[in-house]
Design an enzyme around this catalytic site. Sequence first.
Site, short mmCIF file in Angstrom:
data_model
loop_
_atom_site.label_atom_id
_atom_site.label_comp_id
_atom_site.label_asym_id
_atom_site.label_seq_id
_atom_site.Cartn_x
_atom_site.Cartn_y
_atom_site.Cartn_z
N GLN A 131 -8.92 13.92 24.33
CA GLN A 131 -11.43 14.47 24.71
C GLN A 131 -12.45 13.51 24.08
O GLN A 131 -12.39 13.99 22.91
CB GLN A 131 -11.36 16.05 23.61
CG GLN A 131 -12.14 16.63 23.78
CD GLN A 131 -12.67 18.17 23.50
OE1 GLN A 131 -11.32 18.38 23.74
NE2 GLN A 131 -13.32 18.62 22.38
N GLY A 132 -13.39 12.89 24.48
CA GLY A 132 -13.97 12.34 23.93
C GLY A 132 -16.05 12.84 24.01
O GLY A 132 -16.72 12.64 24.35
N TYR A 133 -15.52 13.80 22.50
CA TYR A 133 -16.81 14.75 22.51
C TYR A 133 -17.70 14.07 21.15
O TYR A 133 -18.35 13.98 21.25
CB TYR A 133 -16.41 16.17 22.78
CG TYR A 133 -16.40 16.89 24.06
CD1 TYR A 133 -16.57 16.53 25.03
CD2 TYR A 133 -16.40 18.14 23.85
CE1 TYR A 133 -16.52 16.77 25.82
CE2 TYR A 133 -16.69 19.06 25.42
CZ TYR A 133 -16.25 18.38 26.41
OH TYR A 133 -16.25 19.26 27.17
N SER A 168 -7.93 13.63 19.44
CA SER A 168 -6.99 14.17 18.47
C SER A 168 -5.48 13.36 19.64
O SER A 168 -6.09 12.44 20.61
CB SER A 168 -6.18 15.61 19.11
OG SER A 168 -6.92 16.69 18.92
N GLU A 251 -11.23 27.74 28.21
CA GLU A 251 -10.18 28.03 26.88
C GLU A 251 -10.61 29.67 26.77
O GLU A 251 -11.34 30.03 25.86
CB GLU A 251 -10.23 27.67 25.71
CG GLU A 251 -9.68 27.56 24.41
CD GLU A 251 -8.34 27.51 24.93
OE1 GLU A 251 -7.79 28.66 25.94
OE2 GLU A 251 -7.42 26.37 24.11
N GLU A 375 -20.35 27.44 9.62
CA GLU A 375 -21.61 27.25 9.58
C GLU A 375 -22.11 27.55 11.35
O GLU A 375 -22.92 28.94 11.04
CB GLU A 375 -22.27 26.37 8.83
CG GLU A 375 -21.61 26.71 7.07
CD GLU A 375 -19.80 26.69 6.89
OE1 GLU A 375 -19.70 25.94 7.82
OE2 GLU A 375 -19.77 26.37 6.10
#
Lengths: 394, 371
Positions: A131-133, A168, A251, A375
């Site tokens: 995942q490239g966010y 990851s 998800e 937060e």
Amino acid sequence: MNAAAANDEAAFRAEVAGWMRAHLAGRFAKLRHRGGPGDEDFEPALRKEWERELARGGWTGLGWPKAYGGRGLSLERQVIFHEEYARAGGPGRMGHIGETLLGPTLIAYGSEAQKRRFLPRILDGSEYWAQGYSEPNAGSDLANVQTRCRLDEARGEWIVDGQKVWTSLAHESDWIFVLARCEPGSKGSKGLAFLLVPLKQPGVSIRPIRQLTGSCEFNEVFFDGARTAADHIVGRPGEGWAIAMALLGFERGISTLGQQMHFGHELELVVAQARASGAADDPAIRQRLAQSWIGLRVMRYNALRMLADAEDGRLRPEALIYKYYWSNWHRALGELAIDVLGEEGRLVHQDEARRRLQQVFFFSRADTIYAGTNEIQLNLIAERALGLPREPRG
Amino acid sequence: MKLALTEDQALIRATAERVLAEASTSAAVRRAMDSAAGYDTDLWRRIGAELGWCALALPEAQGGLGLSAFEQVLLLEQMGRRLACLPYFATVCLAGQLLAQAGRESARARWLPPIAAGQLRATASFEAPLAARRAGDGWQVSGRIAQVLDGASADTVFALARIEGEDALALFAVPADAPGLRRTALQTWDLTRRYAALVFEDVTLDAAARVDDPARLAEGLRRAQAYARLSLAAEQLGGAQACLELTLAYTQNRKQFGRAIASFQAVKHRCAEMMVKIEATRSMVYGAAAGAAAGAPTAVLACECDAAKALASETYFWCAGEALQLHGGVGFTWDYDPQLHFKRAHAGRHWLGAPERLREALAAHLLEPAP
């Protein structure tokens, strides 16, 4: 639920449990309870073989429509699979990002060509996704992504430049989906594209990030003139943000009951350690053990509320609190685990029981940071559930 | 595998919400606090005679509606949210459940119908048994119970006693006007719930006053105690919800530095934390109630209800404290409602088992050697 349906579900549960017993054995036995968060660099090659074993058994794409090679199983059955998978000590899934995030996104928003090209290889365990966010300057403020892409019309390719981070298993993956700015000078959530980019090419370099645990599950991924085919864009240029957010929405808590099985197993390890070390005689430790058990019950019932409410697709209060709740619960379990270890806690242990407790202690510090920090979660709860004034956004 | 409200359950909750929003306002609660009886007699008549709330979870054979702990919890949550001052909890959740779980057939037939109809105000005490001595066919009961909920206003007290010379307990129905029973109303900080000290001096009871089924008493007592804890947890959940609602309303209205204080992250995050604790508690309470409704065995029921009570007690007290703090100066005044919740949360925390005691029981269970 009527009796026939209950029998069917019990039979399905027995089928999963039986399959796991028979197959998570032999050369796969060493994967039991391994490869989860904090342990993702454990035996990646063998875990990919395990993914293919699952595929051969028909245990991938359970919730995907049959038209795309899935099994079209009900929510209940998917939950049962996750529970039994975890109960058997099934290893952390290498194919998780492809199967639960990218796959459903392509099914909903991808072109027919993309579905034909990518879905079968997710299902059979032959291709893995990253995942490239996040970027160095786009963490909580994800819409601030600066990675750029432009279409080279002559060559019919997108060219990507920039940097992603906290990716990851990028070094174990074949493809990455990338949120990149396709309109120069655009700001925030506008002007973004959602691209599918092969990782194994000269324009991509991957550098592992050494975590406080000493292991390297996350990477930095650098794009320097990286290329991907012109039609490897999901949605149109400018629609990247909507696609990226939709992906996160897939998800839906189906795997949460499986996650709780892992948590339950961890609590059992803590209890066993407390009995063995004598910490179980300490009234303060006993209070915390009970507190932890109560939290486990809360998570189970909370997930059952989420599943009941998931059907109309609205995000209910119990779904909004879930990430904050489980991550803080898990962090507290880690602190309890290390306190139960006492003086032994400061030494590095290799035996499975103590290694796992130390892993929970250290890795759970990441739980309250990734996928929306504490937060940010509190902001979301305050704004979306309680209707309080929004924070300024650029 | 899902935890969802049926249409009927949603209707019960909505009705309770509507009736109590109108009948148990802050002003009504304060009137009840100032009254001698300590509760709203009109509302009590209404919920017994018209609304059927007393009958809700009692067995159909004895005039109840035969619904489950889940419906009971939904109703109690709304009562707690509105600080309803009623003899309901003592009558239904203590005495009614104790009889339903441990009463002999004839006693259930005698006592449950008037409880279900809201015609009897009853109370019960689970702890500190009295002493009972056999006297001919009947009994003589003596001893002291330090704090009994609604002990001064109840018509009938269901009291537990240890039989002298026998290793056995017995449950007695004692009329409030029984000679030798002295009831002293106690001054409480939380005026929404009243307690009394009861002294039994050779109270003479006939054989029919013994209401337990000896074969079911030990188990029934555990079950009734679990239900009582679950019931209180449901009220506390509602109370915590009210604390959040009061705080949201106040902080969105109150302006300082030219803006609503609810727009400050220091305030927003604390409201969000309240919601996290409340929703977690709601999951626990509903989950325990669903388990009870599905007929959980006693040991499981006890753990689940202990967990619900421990969690709800702490959530309520914490939320009440946050409400008080986030109201600023007015939170410390008599006229604003946070103080009512703060006192009720504190009083309830130490009633029917404080969280520390309940967690210790859970830990003992958790640490039992694996079979």
